[in-house]
Design a protein around this motif. Structure first.
Motif, PDB file in Angstrom:
ATOM      1  N   ALA A   5       0.829  -1.203   0.000  1.00 49.38           N
ATOM      2  CA  ALA A   5       0.000   0.000   0.000  1.00 49.38           C
ATOM      3  C   ALA A   5       0.868   1.260   0.000  1.00 49.38           C
ATOM      4  CB  ALA A   5      -0.917  -0.011   1.219  1.00 49.38           C
ATOM      5  N   ARG A   6       2.010   1.193   0.660  1.00 46.70           N
ATOM      6  CA  ARG A   6       2.926   2.336   0.629  1.00 46.70           C
ATOM      7  C   ARG A   6       3.420   2.601  -0.788  1.00 46.70           C
ATOM      8  NH1 ARG A   6       6.774   0.849   5.870  1.00 46.70           N
ATOM      9  NH2 ARG A   6       5.342   1.579   7.519  1.00 46.70           N
ATOM     10  N   VAL A   7       3.735   1.535  -1.509  1.00 42.83           N
ATOM     11  CA  VAL A   7       4.189   1.698  -2.900  1.00 42.83           C
ATOM     12  C   VAL A   7       3.082   2.313  -3.749  1.00 42.83           C
ATOM     13  CG1 VAL A   7       4.996   0.502  -4.970  1.00 42.83           C
ATOM     14  CG2 VAL A   7       5.862  -0.171  -2.724  1.00 42.83           C
ATOM     15  N   GLN A   8       1.838   1.844  -3.576  1.00 42.79           N
ATOM     16  CA  GLN A   8       0.732   2.401  -4.356  1.00 42.79           C
ATOM     17  C   GLN A   8       0.493   3.861  -3.991  1.00 42.79           C
ATOM     18  OE1 GLN A   8      -1.046   0.939  -6.991  1.00 42.79           O
ATOM     19  NE2 GLN A   8      -1.608   3.111  -7.161  1.00 42.79           N
ATOM     20  N   ALA A   9       0.621   4.188  -2.711  1.00 44.54           N
ATOM     21  CA  ALA A   9       0.473   5.587  -2.307  1.00 44.54           C
ATOM     22  C   ALA A   9       1.543   6.453  -2.970  1.00 44.54           C
ATOM     23  CB  ALA A   9       0.568   5.702  -0.785  1.00 44.54           C
ATOM     24  N   ALA A  10       2.775   5.946  -3.044  1.00 39.40           N
ATOM     25  CA  ALA A  10       3.851   6.686  -3.708  1.00 39.40           C
ATOM     26  C   ALA A  10       3.530   6.884  -5.188  1.00 39.40           C
ATOM     27  CB  ALA A  10       5.174   5.947  -3.543  1.00 39.40           C
ATOM     28  N   ILE A  11       2.964   5.860  -5.822  1.00 43.80           N
ATOM     29  CA  ILE A  11       2.579   5.972  -7.239  1.00 43.80           C
ATOM     30  C   ILE A  11       1.515   7.053  -7.410  1.00 43.80           C
ATOM     31  CG2 ILE A  11       1.382   4.776  -9.117  1.00 43.80           C
ATOM     32  CD1 ILE A  11       2.835   2.212  -8.191  1.00 43.80           C
ATOM     33  N   ASP A  12       0.509   7.043  -6.535  1.00 39.84           N
ATOM     34  CA  ASP A  12      -0.551   8.053  -6.622  1.00 39.84           C
ATOM     35  C   ASP A  12       0.022   9.458  -6.456  1.00 39.84           C
ATOM     36  OD1 ASP A  12      -2.328   5.951  -6.882  1.00 39.84           O
ATOM     37  OD2 ASP A  12      -2.956   5.991  -4.775  1.00 39.84           O
ATOM     38  N   ASP A  29       6.478  18.774  -2.140  1.00 41.67           N
ATOM     39  CA  ASP A  29       6.276  18.760  -0.684  1.00 41.67           C
ATOM     40  C   ASP A  29       4.877  19.233  -0.308  1.00 41.67           C
ATOM     41  OD1 ASP A  29       6.758  21.376  -1.446  1.00 41.67           O
ATOM     42  OD2 ASP A  29       8.191  21.801   0.149  1.00 41.67           O
ATOM     43  N   THR A  30       4.322  20.174  -1.081  1.00 46.24           N
ATOM     44  CA  THR A  30       2.956  20.636  -0.842  1.00 46.24           C
ATOM     45  C   THR A  30       1.952  19.536  -1.133  1.00 46.24           C
ATOM     46  OG1 THR A  30       3.559  22.914  -1.390  1.00 46.24           O
ATOM     47  CG2 THR A  30       1.218  22.349  -1.516  1.00 46.24           C
ATOM     48  N   LEU A  31       2.144  18.836  -2.240  1.00 44.35           N
ATOM     49  CA  LEU A  31       1.221  17.755  -2.609  1.00 44.35           C
ATOM     50  C   LEU A  31       1.280  16.610  -1.606  1.00 44.35           C
ATOM     51  CD1 LEU A  31       1.783  17.710  -6.473  1.00 44.35           C
ATOM     52  CD2 LEU A  31      -0.214  18.573  -5.247  1.00 44.35           C
ATOM     53  N   ILE A  32       2.469  16.308  -1.111  1.00 49.01           N
ATOM     54  CA  ILE A  32       2.603  15.243  -0.118  1.00 49.01           C
ATOM     55  C   ILE A  32       1.885  15.628   1.172  1.00 49.01           C
ATOM     56  CG2 ILE A  32       4.264  14.015   1.340  1.00 49.01           C
ATOM     57  CD1 ILE A  32       6.226  14.163  -1.048  1.00 49.01           C
ATOM     58  N   ALA A  33       2.046  16.871   1.608  1.00 50.30           N
ATOM     59  CA  ALA A  33       1.373  17.335   2.825  1.00 50.30           C
ATOM     60  C   ALA A  33      -0.139  17.255   2.672  1.00 50.30           C
ATOM     61  CB  ALA A  33       1.810  18.758   3.151  1.00 50.30           C
ATOM     62  N   ARG A  34      -0.656  17.674   1.509  1.00 50.05           N
ATOM     63  CA  ARG A  34      -2.102  17.613   1.276  1.00 50.05           C
ATOM     64  C   ARG A  34      -2.591  16.167   1.276  1.00 50.05           C
ATOM     65  NH1 ARG A  34      -2.384  21.634  -3.980  1.00 50.05           N
ATOM     66  NH2 ARG A  34      -1.981  23.611  -2.899  1.00 50.05           N
ATOM     67  N   ALA A  42      -2.775   7.141   8.110  1.00 52.13           N
ATOM     68  CA  ALA A  42      -1.356   6.848   7.864  1.00 52.13           C
ATOM     69  C   ALA A  42      -0.519   7.341   9.037  1.00 52.13           C
ATOM     70  CB  ALA A  42      -0.896   7.500   6.567  1.00 52.13           C
ATOM     71  N   GLY A  43       0.236   6.446   9.654  1.00 55.26           N
ATOM     72  CA  GLY A  43       1.084   6.816  10.776  1.00 55.26           C
ATOM     73  C   GLY A  43       2.361   7.487  10.318  1.00 55.26           C
ATOM     74  N   SER A  44       3.162   7.932  11.285  1.00 53.09           N
ATOM     75  CA  SER A  44       4.383   8.657  10.958  1.00 53.09           C
ATOM     76  C   SER A  44       5.365   7.791  10.174  1.00 53.09           C
ATOM     77  CB  SER A  44       5.046   9.176  12.236  1.00 53.09           C
ATOM     78  OG  SER A  44       5.378   8.114  13.102  1.00 53.09           O
ATOM     79  N   LYS A  45       5.445   6.495  10.517  1.00 50.85           N
ATOM     80  CA  LYS A  45       6.346   5.606   9.779  1.00 50.85           C
ATOM     81  C   LYS A  45       5.865   5.417   8.345  1.00 50.85           C
ATOM     82  CE  LYS A  45       8.138   2.980  13.715  1.00 50.85           C
ATOM     83  NZ  LYS A  45       8.267   1.633  14.344  1.00 50.85           N
ATOM     84  N   ASP A  46       4.530   5.337   8.163  1.00 43.78           N
ATOM     85  CA  ASP A  46       3.984   5.228   6.814  1.00 43.78           C
ATOM     86  C   ASP A  46       4.314   6.477   6.004  1.00 43.78           C
ATOM     87  OD1 ASP A  46       2.733   2.716   7.243  1.00 43.78           O
ATOM     88  OD2 ASP A  46       1.026   3.704   8.204  1.00 43.78           O
ATOM     89  N   ARG A  47       4.080   7.631   6.583  1.00 41.52           N
ATOM     90  CA  ARG A  47       4.335   8.888   5.870  1.00 41.52           C
ATOM     91  C   ARG A  47       5.794   9.008   5.476  1.00 41.52           C
ATOM     92  NH1 ARG A  47       0.941  10.768  10.055  1.00 41.52           N
ATOM     93  NH2 ARG A  47       2.706  11.734  11.156  1.00 41.52           N
ATOM     94  N   ARG A  48       6.675   8.658   6.399  1.00 38.98           N
ATOM     95  CA  ARG A  48       8.107   8.747   6.105  1.00 38.98           C
ATOM     96  C   ARG A  48       8.504   7.771   5.001  1.00 38.98           C
ATOM     97  NH1 ARG A  48       9.789   7.340  10.713  1.00 38.98           N
ATOM     98  NH2 ARG A  48       9.416   9.382  11.636  1.00 38.98           N
ATOM     99  N   ALA A  49       7.971   6.544   5.070  1.00 35.02           N
ATOM    100  CA  ALA A  49       8.327   5.538   4.066  1.00 35.02           C
ATOM    101  C   ALA A  49       7.824   5.929   2.680  1.00 35.02           C
ATOM    102  CB  ALA A  49       7.754   4.180   4.467  1.00 35.02           C
ATOM    103  N   ARG A  51       7.101   8.994   1.627  1.00 40.06           N
ATOM    104  CA  ARG A  51       7.860  10.172   1.182  1.00 40.06           C
ATOM    105  C   ARG A  51       9.234   9.765   0.647  1.00 40.06           C
ATOM    106  NH1 ARG A  51       7.935  15.721   2.335  1.00 40.06           N
ATOM    107  NH2 ARG A  51      10.025  16.639   2.235  1.00 40.06           N
ATOM    108  N   ASP A  52       9.896   8.847   1.336  1.00 38.07           N
ATOM    109  CA  ASP A  52      11.205   8.389   0.879  1.00 38.07           C
ATOM    110  C   ASP A  52      11.107   7.714  -0.487  1.00 38.07           C
ATOM    111  OD1 ASP A  52      12.397   9.375   3.152  1.00 38.07           O
ATOM    112  OD2 ASP A  52      12.608   7.429   4.148  1.00 38.07           O
TER     113      ASP A  52
END
Length: 393
Positions: A5-12, A29-34, A42-49, A51-52
């Motif tokens: 799911a993290r990979v799919q979120a990165a694709i989106d 960075d604006t789009l990621i924050a939105r 999504a927890g902090s580890k999810d967001r960081r993963a 984003r990376d």
């Protein structure tokens, strides 16, 4: 979130970032924050993963990818664990088809990479996409570097800027007492050096012509010991509006803000004609020196956009010259490594204004050119900048 799911979120997210780069929309960075503001699960580890993953895919792809999926497949190439997450399970991306589009690896679009290779050398290109550290400027109106280091034990002094500190990327400086007290401001060491090159002193009249949100304005105010006249002007009302609370926190009282009308900037500055001791023109530019922080910016640039920027820079350069008193100084800078926006811009200015001359900028960092100085991530560990200091006859 599962790894898939993290990979799919990165694709989106990449789909939105690619569209934004194509249409000059919001930054990554604006789009990621939105995106995560709308997905509280999504927890902090999810967001960081996520984003990376997003930034790794952006940094890898030189040309703008056709899709987020193509960018992520390119990142997965040669990475079996990441490739295995394309398994079509719930919330994960579908399996990779051997015939699918894959984003090609590279530093930048081919036309742009060729220009940069000629300007700074092929060996320096990879560093343009390194992850940048977090640089701070110690605000001498609130204290000194020793006081800041005492409050920020993880920080080290930067090698070039006298008031600079460096922290690891991702450090939450805004949660510290040093930041809340106005003792430090976030500012790349290269930007600090540009302000230092101005040579601003107490009692002077100084104009920051393209002030933006005021980072260099505040550095100039500190050099002036908050005494004198300091005008910060910009055509972007939202950015200029962010200067007032920053100045309050920093203890700066001398700043006058002037909102300019794009294309009619001179009309708002007529009373400042030939009165400034120093004018800083940190001109709008391609941002090729800031890819460590905004790697998707290289997908936004085209030859036509570069041509428009060069034209705008020349116009602002000429406007700045009208504001400098006889014997005063003009500092021209861009966060770009393209000669079109730097050395060539200065040489063209000197042809148009034969009464001006280049003078020493007093900086120990960077590589000197005939018409200025260049700072690069590879050599100086700063963002990339061109700066030139000129003196009026």
């Amino acid at each position: 979130m599962t790894p898939g799911a993290r990979v799919q979120a990165a694709i989106d997210l990449l789909d939105g970032i690619i569209a934004g780069a194509r249409d000059q929309g919001a930054a990554a960075d604006t789009l990621i924050a939105r995106y995560f503001a709308e997905r509280r699960y999504a927890g902090s580890k999810d967001r960081r993963a996520v984003r990376d993953l997003v930034y790794a895919a952006i940094r890898r792809a030189g040309e703008r990818p056709v899709s987020g999926r193509a960018a992520m497949i390119g990142l997965a190439a040669g990475d079996p664990p990441l490739t295995a997450l394309f398994d079509g399970s719930r919330h994960a991306p579908a399996p990779i088809d051997p015939g699918e589009a894959v984003a090609a690896a590279g530093v930048a679009p081919a036309w742009l990479e060729e220009k940069l290779r000629a300007a700074i050398g092929a060996e320096e290109l990879p560093a343009l996409l390194d992850r940048a550290p977090l640089d701070l400027r110690v605000n001498r109106l609130r204290g000194d570097r020793a006081a800041a280091l005492a409050l920020l034990p993880d920080a080290v002094a930067t090698p070039h800027a006298p008031d600079g500190l460096r922290l690891p990327e991702g450090f939450r400086v805004e949660a510290t007492d040093a930041w809340r007290q106005g003792l430090v401001e976030v500012q790349d060491e290269g930007s600090q050096l540009l302000a230092h090159a101005c040579g601003a002193k107490p009692g002077m009249t100084v104009i920051d012509l393209c002030a933006g949100a005021g980072g260099k304005t505040l550095a100039l105010a500190a050099d002036m010991a908050d005494r004198g006249r300091l005008i910060a002007s910009d055509a972007d009302a939202a950015r200029l509006g962010r200067l007032a609370p920053r100045a309050d926190r920093a203890g700066v009282t001398i700043v006058e803000r002037r909102l300019l009308d794009h294309g009619r900037e001179e009309a708002a500055l007529t009373d400042l004609r030939a009165v400034a001791d120093i004018v800083l023109v940190d001109a709008p530019c391609s941002g090729t020196g800031t890819w460590r922080r905004n790697p998707e910016a290289r997908w936004r640039l085209s030859p036509a956009r570069l041509e428009r920027l060069v034209s705008l820079q020349a116009r602002l350069f000429d406007l700045a010259a009208k504001l400098v008193r006889p014997g005063g100084a003009l500092v021209y800078a861009v966060c770009s490594l393209l000669p079109d926006e730097g050395e060539e811009q200065v040489r063209a200015f000197l042809v148009r204004h034969p009464g001006w001359a280049i003078e020493a900028d007093g900086l120990a960092a960077g590589r000197e050119l005939g018409a200025g100085r260049v700072l690069t991530p590879a050599r100086d560990h700063t963002d990339g900048f061109f700066v030139a200091r000129l003196r009026a006859a």
